[in-house]
Design an enzyme around this catalytic site. Structure first.
Site, PDB file in Angstrom:
ATOM      1  N   ASP A 166       0.641  -1.202   0.191  1.00 34.11           N
ATOM      2  CA  ASP A 166      -0.062  -0.605   0.235  1.00 34.11           C
ATOM      3  C   ASP A 166       1.033   1.483  -0.264  1.00 34.11           C
ATOM      4  O   ASP A 166       0.781   2.444   0.323  1.00 34.11           O
ATOM      5  CB  ASP A 166      -1.184   0.022   1.174  1.00 34.11           C
ATOM      6  CG  ASP A 166       0.098  -0.235   2.393  1.00 34.11           C
ATOM      7  OD1 ASP A 166       1.244  -0.119   2.289  1.00 34.11           O
ATOM      8  OD2 ASP A 166      -0.897   0.341   3.830  1.00 34.11           O
ATOM      9  N   GLN A 202       9.469  27.738   0.992  1.00 34.31           N
ATOM     10  CA  GLN A 202       7.647  27.293   1.358  1.00 34.31           C
ATOM     11  C   GLN A 202       8.146  28.397   2.638  1.00 34.31           C
ATOM     12  O   GLN A 202       7.829  27.562   4.044  1.00 34.31           O
ATOM     13  CB  GLN A 202       6.878  26.849   1.523  1.00 34.31           C
ATOM     14  CG  GLN A 202       6.480  25.696  -0.010  1.00 34.31           C
ATOM     15  CD  GLN A 202       5.571  25.739   0.152  1.00 34.31           C
ATOM     16  OE1 GLN A 202       4.755  25.191   0.901  1.00 34.31           O
ATOM     17  NE2 GLN A 202       5.515  24.016  -0.408  1.00 34.31           N
ATOM     18  N   LYS A 229      13.144  40.303 -12.429  1.00 31.94           N
ATOM     19  CA  LYS A 229      12.421  39.390 -13.284  1.00 31.94           C
ATOM     20  C   LYS A 229      10.822  39.351 -13.354  1.00 31.94           C
ATOM     21  O   LYS A 229      11.161  40.601 -11.504  1.00 31.94           O
ATOM     22  CB  LYS A 229      12.682  37.859 -13.055  1.00 31.94           C
ATOM     23  CG  LYS A 229      12.470  37.290 -12.034  1.00 31.94           C
ATOM     24  CD  LYS A 229      12.760  35.828 -12.301  1.00 31.94           C
ATOM     25  CE  LYS A 229      12.816  35.432 -10.880  1.00 31.94           C
ATOM     26  NZ  LYS A 229      12.496  33.922  -9.864  1.00 31.94           N
ATOM     27  N   THR A 266      14.248  30.675 -14.526  1.00 30.26           N
ATOM     28  CA  THR A 266      14.557  31.453 -14.116  1.00 30.26           C
ATOM     29  C   THR A 266      16.135  31.775 -14.556  1.00 30.26           C
ATOM     30  O   THR A 266      17.048  33.080 -15.567  1.00 30.26           O
ATOM     31  CB  THR A 266      15.129  31.436 -12.518  1.00 30.26           C
ATOM     32  OG1 THR A 266      13.516  31.334 -12.111  1.00 30.26           O
ATOM     33  CG2 THR A 266      16.406  33.030 -12.335  1.00 30.26           C
TER      34      THR A 266
END
Length: 323
Positions: free
Chosen positions: A42, A102, A197, A231
């Site tokens: 699983d 993050q 940018k 980038t």
């Protein structure tokens, strides 16, 4: 003297980057610790430490690169297994720290996932973290345990010293990387420039203009991470339009996906210089040089184990690296 007295230091590895772990223990001069890592049908991960680690100083090598969630979970389970087997200390060696982008709330109702991962590692029982080139240095402060943050810059510097680059300019491909680029420019006694940018979406960026002089000069674009290569390739394009002579890119973590590989093939980069913190991708049609960070990590592990300072690892040719 028994084996435990000979080798109180043990290094184990997850499945994320076993070749790097093998090179690390080779540089230290010890065997890789024995562990069984399998999956149930699983998808659940099963870990068993296959040797006695009671009272030992254990280091677990596992970059949290793609598949990110799987590799993080595998690392957490290995830490828990080591802690429950009575290891004296458990250090997570995370050459690439996933979720590092993050690191703040930059929009409403989002998670600070870099902090969540730090909490999970501590909850699993890790005593110390060793990592390389964090995307944001403040992530060290997310931990209430010691964090040793190494730089790949000395490894890159030694390679670039053999290239004979003339009239070099170090370029940051975006505003957020200017501190990193500034550190490299001081280390290499080179000029400094910035590409401004605009981010179109998660996979597309657009270089708008260049701050600094790059015409008729060799250029080194530096960044800690590339995934879609948007980038770095858009920066290379505008630098070429501004008259740059040869364009190189030095990137610590090349977590490349198919889109990134395609962009690199179509780019004007003369050479892509990366490290083996994550599994090295196959990029046919691109001049890729892979630098080995295993000796750097191996030396750091030895010093952590013996209680020595790691600060001398930030010096190269008498210069202290401040990135």
């Amino acid at each position: 003297m028994n084996e435990e007295e000979l080798h109180p230091l043990l290094v184990f590895t997850g499945s994320a980057n076993r070749p790097l772990a093998e090179r690390i223990v080779e540089s230290i001069g010890i065997p890789l610790g024995a562990a069984t890592i399998t999956s149930f049908p699983d998808g659940e991960t099963f870990v068993k430490i296959d040797e006695n680690i009671r009272g030992r100083d254990v280091f677990i090598v596992q970059p949290t690169c793609p598949p990110t969630n799987h590799n993080i979970m595998e690392l957490l389970i290995m830490i828990d297994a080591a802690r429950r087997a009575s290891a004296a200390r458990v250090t997570a060696v995370i050459p690439f720290y996933g979720y590092a982008r993050q690191d703040r709330k930059d929009r409403p109702r989002v998670a600070i996932t870099a902090k969540l991962v730090a909490n999970l590692l501590v909850a699993a029982g890790v005593n110390r973290v060793l990592t390389v080139d964090l995307h944001a240095q403040q992530i060290q402060g997310f931990f209430d345990i010691p964090v040793d943050h190494l730089y790949a810059a000395p490894v890159l510097y030694r390679y670039l010293a053999t290239k004979g680059l003339s009239n070099l300019v170090v370029v940051s491909p975006d505003v957020g990387g200017i501190k990193l680029a500034s550190g490299y420019s001081q280390m290499l006694d080179a000029g400094l420039a910035l590409v401004v940018k605009r981010r179109v979406d998660a996979e597309h960026t657009e270089a708008q203009f260049v701050v600094g002089e790059v015409s008729e000069r060799d250029v080194l674009i530096v960044d800690d991470l590339t995934e879609t290569a948007g980038t770095v390739t858009s920066a290379a394009r505008i630098l070429k339009e501004m008259g740059a002579r040869r364009i190189f890119a030095g990137i610590s973590h090349a977590v490349l996906n198919p889109l990134g590989i395609k962009r690199l093939k179509d780019s004007c980069l003369e050479e892509l210089i990366i490290t083996n913190t994550v599994p090295v991708p196959s990029v046919e049609g691109v001049n890729v040089t892979v630098l080995d960070v295993a000796p750097l990590l191996g030396e750091a592990i030895k010093r952590i184990h013996t209680g020595q300072s790691v600060s001398s690892l930030f010096r190269v040719d008498g210069k202290t690296i401040l990135l």
